[in-house]
Structure formats: structure tokens, C-alpha cells
Enzyme design. Sequence first.
Site, mmCIF file in Angstrom:
data_model
loop_
_atom_site.group_PDB
_atom_site.id
_atom_site.type_symbol
_atom_site.label_atom_id
_atom_site.label_comp_id
_atom_site.label_asym_id
_atom_site.label_seq_id
_atom_site.Cartn_x
_atom_site.Cartn_y
_atom_site.Cartn_z
ATOM 1 N N ASP A 13 -69.912 16.774 0.052
ATOM 2 C CA ASP A 13 -69.811 16.168 1.385
ATOM 3 C C ASP A 13 -69.350 14.710 1.338
ATOM 4 O O ASP A 13 -69.771 13.890 2.139
ATOM 5 C CB ASP A 13 -71.162 16.263 2.128
ATOM 6 C CG ASP A 13 -71.640 17.700 2.213
ATOM 7 O OD1 ASP A 13 -70.788 18.586 2.374
ATOM 8 O OD2 ASP A 13 -72.852 17.938 2.101
ATOM 9 N N LYS A 16 -63.955 15.063 1.209
ATOM 10 C CA LYS A 16 -62.780 15.572 0.482
ATOM 11 C C LYS A 16 -61.730 16.145 1.439
ATOM 12 O O LYS A 16 -60.546 15.979 1.224
ATOM 13 C CB LYS A 16 -63.216 16.671 -0.510
ATOM 14 C CG LYS A 16 -64.121 16.144 -1.611
ATOM 15 C CD LYS A 16 -64.604 17.252 -2.528
ATOM 16 C CE LYS A 16 -65.635 18.154 -1.916
ATOM 17 N NZ LYS A 16 -66.968 17.587 -1.700
ATOM 18 N N GLY A 40 -67.576 22.971 2.858
ATOM 19 C CA GLY A 40 -67.259 22.768 4.267
ATOM 20 C C GLY A 40 -66.459 21.485 4.363
ATOM 21 O O GLY A 40 -67.037 20.410 4.371
ATOM 22 N N HIS A 41 -65.148 21.597 4.358
ATOM 23 C CA HIS A 41 -64.299 20.401 4.337
ATOM 24 C C HIS A 41 -63.807 20.101 5.754
ATOM 25 O O HIS A 41 -63.051 20.878 6.327
ATOM 26 C CB HIS A 41 -63.151 20.597 3.338
ATOM 27 C CG HIS A 41 -63.640 20.714 1.928
ATOM 28 N ND1 HIS A 41 -62.836 20.978 0.854
ATOM 29 C CD2 HIS A 41 -64.899 20.591 1.420
ATOM 30 C CE1 HIS A 41 -63.573 21.016 -0.259
ATOM 31 N NE2 HIS A 41 -64.820 20.785 0.066
ATOM 32 N N GLN A 222 -67.603 20.900 -3.604
ATOM 33 C CA GLN A 222 -68.902 20.386 -4.055
ATOM 34 C C GLN A 222 -68.702 18.998 -4.693
ATOM 35 O O GLN A 222 -67.762 18.316 -4.331
ATOM 36 C CB GLN A 222 -69.596 21.353 -5.036
ATOM 37 C CG GLN A 222 -70.080 22.648 -4.381
ATOM 38 C CD GLN A 222 -68.981 23.641 -4.091
ATOM 39 O OE1 GLN A 222 -68.243 24.026 -4.969
ATOM 40 N NE2 GLN A 222 -68.862 24.059 -2.851
HETATM 41 P P1 IMO Z 1 -68.559 20.585 -0.129
HETATM 42 O O1 IMO Z 1 -67.341 21.137 -0.804
HETATM 43 C C1 IMO Z 1 -72.831 19.790 -0.380
HETATM 44 C C2 IMO Z 1 -75.287 22.592 -2.681
HETATM 45 C C3 IMO Z 1 -76.299 23.412 -1.901
HETATM 46 C C4 IMO Z 1 -77.366 23.615 -2.960
HETATM 47 C C5 IMO Z 1 -76.552 23.788 -4.237
HETATM 48 C C6 IMO Z 1 -76.295 25.241 -4.620
HETATM 49 O O2 IMO Z 1 -68.552 20.681 1.345
HETATM 50 O O3 IMO Z 1 -68.843 19.201 -0.615
HETATM 51 P P2 IMO Z 1 -74.686 27.140 -3.662
HETATM 52 O O4 IMO Z 1 -74.544 27.687 -2.275
HETATM 53 O O5 IMO Z 1 -73.443 26.519 -4.191
HETATM 54 O O6 IMO Z 1 -75.295 28.099 -4.613
HETATM 55 O O7 IMO Z 1 -75.774 25.952 -3.500
HETATM 56 O O8 IMO Z 1 -75.321 23.131 -3.994
HETATM 57 N N1 IMO Z 1 -73.893 22.693 -2.183
HETATM 58 C C7 IMO Z 1 -73.268 21.729 -1.502
HETATM 59 N N2 IMO Z 1 -73.714 20.546 -1.042
HETATM 60 N N3 IMO Z 1 -71.535 20.117 -0.191
HETATM 61 C C8 IMO Z 1 -71.055 21.277 -0.665
HETATM 62 O O9 IMO Z 1 -69.747 21.579 -0.624
HETATM 63 C C9 IMO Z 1 -71.943 22.171 -1.312
HETATM 64 N N4 IMO Z 1 -71.823 23.396 -1.875
HETATM 65 C C10 IMO Z 1 -73.019 23.701 -2.398
HETATM 66 O O10 IMO Z 1 -76.787 22.714 -0.793
HETATM 67 O O11 IMO Z 1 -78.138 22.460 -3.103
HETATM 68 MG MG MG Z 2 -69.869 20.162 2.780
#
Ligand code: IMO
Ligand code: MG
Length: 420
Positions: A13, A16, A40-41, A222
Site C-alpha cells: 500500500d 505503487k 489493490g493498486h 505487496q
Molecule cells: P498491495 O499490492 C498490503 C498482507 C495481508 C496479510 C499478508 C498475507 O496493494 O500493496 P495474503 O492475502 O497475501 O496471504 O496476506 O500480507 N497483504 C498486503 N498488505 N498491501 C497488499 O498489496 C497486500 N497483499 C497482502 O494483509 O497481512
Molecule cells: Mg493494497
Amino acid sequence: MKLDVVLGLQWGDEGKGKMVDVLANNYPVVARFQGGPNAGHSLHFEGKSFVLRSIPSGIFRKDAINIIGNGVVLDPITFKGECDNIIAKTGIPVEERIKISKKAHLILPTHRLLDAANEAAMGKGKIGSTLKGIGPTYTDKVSRNGLRVGDILAPDFKERFSKLKNRHVTLLNQMGFQCDPEAEEAAFMEAVEYLKKFEIIDCEYYTNKLLKDKGMLAEGAQGSMLDIDYGSYPFVTSSSTAAAGACIGLGVSPSKIGHVYGIFKAYCTRVGSGPFPTELFDETGEKLRKIGNEFGAVTGRPRRCGWLDLVALKYAVMLSGVTDLIMMKSDCLDSFESIKVCTSYIVDGQPSDQWPYDTFADIKPVYTEFKGWNTDLTHCTKEEDLPAEFKDYIKFMEEYLEVPIRIISVGPDREATIRR
Ligand code: IMO
Ligand code: MG
């Protein structure tokens, strides 16, 4: 030409989506290389807003090719929903602009159920997964049971699907998890048919051919601190989120990597469980959440908020060999009297400037404090407009991290971007 990489350096978050959309202007090809719809971009331009989950953020640039690489896990149902939404709002011919790797793994509806069952079984120790089936799908990939996008073209796809689903049903029954494993099967098969409208590629040949005369941008999902190997295990996601993941996830050699753009927010957030040394539980944390609108784009969960952690950030810069830093949401700190950054830790009573191995260690942040700039940064359009206090603050960060901050974002819109 080179493969440049854009990565989140914190816990996801970081912004990106916006930065890939801004940078995509310079790249004819944008590719996702890991993760799935846990991402979630968010993108904002021309008064419109979108949240992209599996689709690369180059989708809104007219001539860009968008690749979903083999390192990605793809949920056909979510993907179809995303495409339908973009088509309805913009009329963009997504089928022409997106290419999907044969080797990307498929997220089945039962993978999502397994994700929920695993989390329920962990009780208080749960990861806080996004429940999109990411962990179980990568588990099947590594244990050599998975189904790949290329398999949808095989005549016996339905049998292979049933075999994997039945494996999952056995596991779900063993876990005593109440659910209807068939509930989404019709929607899944419909979405699988929809995937056939897209060019399904041999990603490694495709990317390497394109790189002969085109620049390419790899879009990380992530963040580095959620990396399966280097993050705060087990509170991580299930893919390689550092720059090296772009090579494996797209079939491109490390010798082809050019710039590595590392994105970070001027403060830190985390959703889900796990260590977060600079987390604030007071009004300041509440204020950051409110000003930064820190609520999950995928799950709507309130994000945990805290001061910038330079120890964790420097670790992420090292892991990916970041060449250019991009700072997001600087404007969210405009109204703070003083601003703190963490420059070292006390780990279990001992001073340290390293991210600790032990996820359950007691980590206390040591802060350096800066005077706030009390200026509305959203009106700044170039370096010269920036207040002196803000310039001191970024100079300090550049010295600490030993990498220049090339881009500063001062608002969500494409246009609110200062290049240095
Ligand atoms: P973007 O790309 C923030 C976190 C989840 C959880 C851990 C594992 O938008 O930055 P998962 O569903 O991957 O098995 O969850 O990773 N998590 C994220 N946190 N932004 C994301 O994506 C995330 N994708 C997974 O909250 O702690
Ligand atoms: Mg996100």
C-alpha cells in the site's frame, strides 16, 4: 533494452498503482510478476478512480502492452470482474492490451475457502490474510499440484479441475470447515472461458523478444517487508516481492535489470498481523489514518499506522538494490508540528540497526525528530516550491539510505508529482 522494476519497500500500500501509472508513460510494456488479487493498486486521473487487483497499472495507457507474468496467481473470477468494470467505465479494449502467461497459476474458489479455513484454524495467531486464496495457491504450485493458465486449453481441463477441487474438499472436511465448495464453480468456468479471449503467452519468450527493442516496467505487488523469505515470517505473503522476483516471475535474466524504483510512504502502514516497530496507538496514529485515508483497498480494513522506519527501509533498499527512491504521501504530514523517523532499534534490550530475525522480538524504535513544515505541499509543482524544513528532512533520508529520492508525490492525482 532493460527491465526496470517498481517495488513497494514497506508492508504494501505504498502507492505503487499511482507511480506505475505515472511511469508507464515511458514504457511500452508493463508487467506484473508476483502476487495476485491480494494487491489493490489505486489510480486516480481525469476525475476517475480505479483499484486494480491483477491487471497491470499500464492498462490506461493507450499503446502499452500489459503482461500478467508466470509468477502471478490469477483468480479468473476476480480478473473477469476487473475487466468488466474497466470496460464499463472506459470502453478500453482490455482483451487487446493484456497478455497472460501460460505458467501463471490459477486460484480456484476452493483455494479461497482453504485460505479462510487456515486463518480460522490459527485463531489469534492468524496472518490477517486478504482471504483471496494466495497462500493455498502458491502452496499447490510449490507442492506440484497446481493448475496453470495454459491448462485451460487442454481437453481434460475439467477433469484436472475436479481432481484438484476434490483434494481441497478433503482438506476442508479434515479441518471441519463448513462451506459449499461448489458454490462458485459455474462462475469459475464462465470466467475461464472469458480468459480464452486473451492472448495466452509463453511469457519468457515473449518478454525476452520484446526486450530486444522495448523498455519494460515490472510492477511489484505487496511490499519488501511481506516477502516470503525476507519479510517478518510467518506474517508475510507467499511470493518473492523483492527485485529478484521480477526475474523469476517474468523469465528475464538479472543482467537485464535496469533501474530499481523503490516506493515508500512518508510514514508506515501495515494491514494484517505481524511486527511493526513504529506503530502508533495514540491520536497521532489516528490522525495519520484519517489524513492518509488508510483503509484497505481490497478488504476495507483500517490500516495500522506509524512513523517512518528507516531501519526497515534501508533493509528493503539493500535487498532489491534500489537505484531510485520515490516518496509518496508527503503531503499527509503537512499539518504535524514535529515529525519522527526511526533510525535504530533496541531489540530485546540491545541497540541494533538491523531488521531482527526473531519476529516475536521486543523491538523499540529510536527516533530522530524533525520540525514540521506546516505548508500545504499539494500546491508544490517543482523542487523550488518545497519548504526548507521538508528539504532538510529528505536530505537526511537520502544520506541515511544512500540512494537519491527522485520523485516526490504530493497528492493522489497523476499530476501531483515532483521529479528531481
Ligand atoms: P498491495 O499490492 C498490503 C498482507 C495481508 C496479510 C499478508 C498475507 O496493494 O500493496 P495474503 O492475502 O497475501 O496471504 O496476506 O500480507 N497483504 C498486503 N498488505 N498491501 C497488499 O498489496 C497486500 N497483499 C497482502 O494483509 O497481512
Ligand atoms: Mg493494497
